[in-house]
Design a protein around this motif. Structure first.
Motif, mmCIF file in Angstrom:
data_model
loop_
_atom_site.group_PDB
_atom_site.id
_atom_site.type_symbol
_atom_site.label_atom_id
_atom_site.label_comp_id
_atom_site.label_asym_id
_atom_site.label_seq_id
_atom_site.Cartn_x
_atom_site.Cartn_y
_atom_site.Cartn_z
ATOM 1 N N GLY A 139 134.747 48.289 -38.943
ATOM 2 C CA GLY A 139 134.019 48.712 -40.131
ATOM 3 C C GLY A 139 134.080 47.705 -41.268
ATOM 4 O O GLY A 139 134.948 46.821 -41.311
ATOM 5 N N HIS A 140 133.138 47.841 -42.197
ATOM 6 C CA HIS A 140 133.167 47.024 -43.404
ATOM 7 C C HIS A 140 134.441 47.325 -44.193
ATOM 8 O O HIS A 140 134.876 48.475 -44.263
ATOM 9 N N GLY A 141 135.001 46.302 -44.828
ATOM 10 C CA GLY A 141 136.235 46.477 -45.572
ATOM 11 C C GLY A 141 136.133 47.451 -46.724
ATOM 12 O O GLY A 141 137.132 48.028 -47.156
ATOM 13 N N THR A 142 134.919 47.639 -47.232
ATOM 14 C CA THR A 142 134.748 48.589 -48.333
ATOM 15 C C THR A 142 134.916 50.031 -47.873
ATOM 16 O O THR A 142 135.181 50.911 -48.706
ATOM 17 N N ASN A 143 134.764 50.313 -46.577
ATOM 18 C CA ASN A 143 134.921 51.685 -46.091
ATOM 19 C C ASN A 143 136.325 52.225 -46.350
ATOM 20 O O ASN A 143 136.484 53.264 -47.004
ATOM 21 N N PRO A 144 137.372 51.562 -45.848
ATOM 22 C CA PRO A 144 138.719 52.069 -46.140
ATOM 23 C C PRO A 144 139.063 52.016 -47.623
ATOM 24 O O PRO A 144 139.813 52.865 -48.123
ATOM 25 N N TYR A 177 142.167 59.596 -49.930
ATOM 26 C CA TYR A 177 142.449 59.864 -48.517
ATOM 27 C C TYR A 177 143.280 58.745 -47.899
ATOM 28 O O TYR A 177 143.181 57.578 -48.307
ATOM 29 N N SER A 178 144.052 59.084 -46.900
ATOM 30 C CA SER A 178 144.694 58.068 -46.070
ATOM 31 C C SER A 178 143.705 57.668 -44.977
ATOM 32 O O SER A 178 142.854 58.472 -44.573
ATOM 33 N N VAL A 179 143.789 56.431 -44.531
ATOM 34 C CA VAL A 179 142.817 55.883 -43.585
ATOM 35 C C VAL A 179 143.466 55.702 -42.219
ATOM 36 O O VAL A 179 144.565 55.147 -42.104
ATOM 37 N N VAL A 180 142.786 56.171 -41.190
ATOM 38 C CA VAL A 180 143.228 55.985 -39.810
ATOM 39 C C VAL A 180 142.196 55.117 -39.101
ATOM 40 O O VAL A 180 141.002 55.453 -39.072
ATOM 41 N N SER A 181 142.653 53.987 -38.554
ATOM 42 C CA SER A 181 141.750 53.060 -37.871
ATOM 43 C C SER A 181 141.609 53.440 -36.399
ATOM 44 O O SER A 181 142.608 53.718 -35.723
ATOM 45 N N ASP A 184 137.821 58.278 -26.636
ATOM 46 C CA ASP A 184 139.084 58.949 -26.302
ATOM 47 C C ASP A 184 140.057 58.882 -27.474
ATOM 48 O O ASP A 184 140.715 59.874 -27.815
ATOM 49 N N GLU A 185 140.140 57.707 -28.085
ATOM 50 C CA GLU A 185 141.044 57.553 -29.236
ATOM 51 C C GLU A 185 140.564 58.400 -30.409
ATOM 52 O O GLU A 185 141.376 58.977 -31.150
#
Length: 484
Positions: A172-177, A185-189, A201-202
């Protein structure tokens, strides 16, 4: 220059008579305390019109712009801006408006056209991307992202949902997180699978009751469309989460596919990318946000409404709004340019935009396969991502290739992004480039690949065509850090 200074500078000049003050000017003059009046005329340089014109013309020619050459920045859509859009935006009836002019009374008729443009632009964007309502206030794509996530947060708060996480693919674009984090919010990659799309699946393992949203770029930053997007949307919605679309790559879908029909609940659109307004150098930008009906109550205030008598007005009475997110009505000049572009193209014109953008990107990919690596070797959309891994084995990296392109008269494409591709080079030709221009770029890339095989050490001295030659990037980075 204030009128007081102007009067002093011209008083006594032979044959010059000061124009009479209007009542408005008298009113303004009386409100300025005398202590703020200038005592002496400003010491301005005396220059001829010719000197001034030459100075700024020479400066403009030092810029690399899409009006002068090919600008293949991936994920940024640096395409030609039709001059008719500029002409309309410069019309006095639009350009001379002040945002505080009255909407209906007095000077209201002066603003009705501008309000109509905003109203109709929202309707057009709803139809183009399949959303139920739009807000044009956000000043750029990242600003639109933040607005979208704030809308999602407001929705969950109203519903009483306890949500703490946002899921974002590693491509994703860095601005998303960044936007998700600013919204609390906390971000999960989530990893990218072998097909170049989010690993399903992930994703399924990460989805739980605390997920507020999944943020996706569609097509993604690898230039690939996720054919499982409907399945993905159903999984997200089954956990009472929302699906956000980063609209940076809408150029690939324009007129052919509506993100709202694919299951997205919120999306931002980059008018300065997809709809050919000026872009680059930090602005100006515009990142309108569209939502499905469930999120309409939370849209920023104010909104333009059309009254029964056909006039337009701003409505502020929104109890659940997230409030103002921009001064006045956003970057109105960019909105106006995009409005002209959409009306000029129409439905079929926009469809041809996406068809030609996708065709051009696939043409570049097919022509460069013999010289460069393609980690996700499948049909791309509006941009293709190659890797300089073959050249790196000889000591020639993506950065060196970018410098070599400068010597050949081309602006380099985006390099080292997406981060998940080693020695990445992301190329977006857009629909506005001709086959002749693309062939010239492809020939240059082939020549660079040949030079990398035969004389890799030569790249360390590139670019030779710039006044300062090859910059010391490490020193420049250190200087920047220590200057902060």
């Amino acid at each position: 220059m204030s009128r007081v200074v102007f009067e002093k500078s011209v008083s006594g000049r032979k044959g010059y008579t000061l124009p009479k003050l209007t009542e408005a000017e008298k009113s303004c003059r009386l409100r300025i305390p005398k202590k703020y009046f200038a005592k002496e005329p400003p010491n301005l340089p005396e220059l001829s019109e010719l000197d001034v014109v030459r100075h700024f013309t020479n400066l403009s020619q030092k810029n690399f712009s899409v009006d002068r050459n090919y600008y293949p920045l991936g994920s940024c859509t640096m395409k030609y801006n039709p001059k008719i859009c500029e002409k309309i935006a410069a019309m006095d009836g639009f350009a001379s408006l002040h945002p505080l002019l009255p909407q209906l009374r007095g000077g209201g008729m002066l603003t009705q056209g501008a309000l109509q443009v905003i109203y109709e632009m929202e309707q057009l964007l709803c139809e183009i991307v399949g959303m139920d309502a739009f807000c044009l206030q956000p000043m750029a794509g990242a600003h639109g992202e933040l607005t979208g996530i704030m809308l999602i947060a407001a929705y969950h708060k109203k519903m009483g949902n306890r949500k703490t996480k946002v899921l974002i693919p590693d491509s994703g674009h860095g601005t998303n997180p960044a936007s998700a984090s600013i919204a609390g919010y906390s971000v999960v990659s989530i990893s990218t699978g072998d097909d170049g799309c989010m690993d399903m699946d992930e994703l399924e393992k990460a989805l739980d009751s605390e997920v507020a949203a999944v943020m996706l770029t569609s097509p993604n930053t690898l230039g690939l469309f996720n054919s499982h997007i409907r399945e993905l949307a159903d999984k997200v919605h089954s956990h009472n989460a929302l699906l956000y679309c980063d609209g940076a790559n809408l150029n690939a879908l324009l007129g052919r596919c509506r993100p709202g029909d694919l299951g997205f609940d919120v999306m931002h659109v980059n008018l300065h990318k997809t709809f050919a307004s000026p872009h680059g150098g930090g602005g100006p930008g515009s990142g309108p946000v569209g939502v499905k009906k469930e999120l309409i109550p939370y849209l920023p205030t104010s909104v333009v409404v059309k009254r029964d008598d056909g006039t337009y007005a701003l409505e502020y009475a929104k109890d659940e709004t997230i409030g103002f997110i921009a001064p006045f009505y956003g970057n109105y000049g960019v909105i106006l340019r995009a409005y002209v572009y959409i009306l000029m193209l129409g439905r079929e014109g926009m469809r041809r935009v996406s068809e030609n953008a996708v065709l051009n990107a696939n043409y570049i990919q097919a022509r460069l396969k013999d010289a460069y690596s393609f980690p996700y070797d499948r049909r791309c959309m509006h941009e293709c991502v190659l890797s300089a891994e073959r050249q790196a084995e000889k000591g020639v990296h993506a950065l060196d290739i970018a410098k070599a392109l400068i010597d050949m008269g081309f602006h380099p494409p985006t390099i080292y992004f997406p981060l998940i591709v080693k020695e990445a080079m992301m190329i977006e030709p857009t629909e506005t480039e001709s086959k002749e221009q693309l062939d010239a770029f492809i020939d240059a890339m082939h020549e660079i690949a040949r030079q990398a095989d035969e004389n890799p050490d030569d790249f360390k001295r590139m670019p030779r065509s710039t006044p300062v030659g090859r910059l010391d990037e490490l020193k420049a980075t250190k200087d920047m850090i220590f200057s902060l």
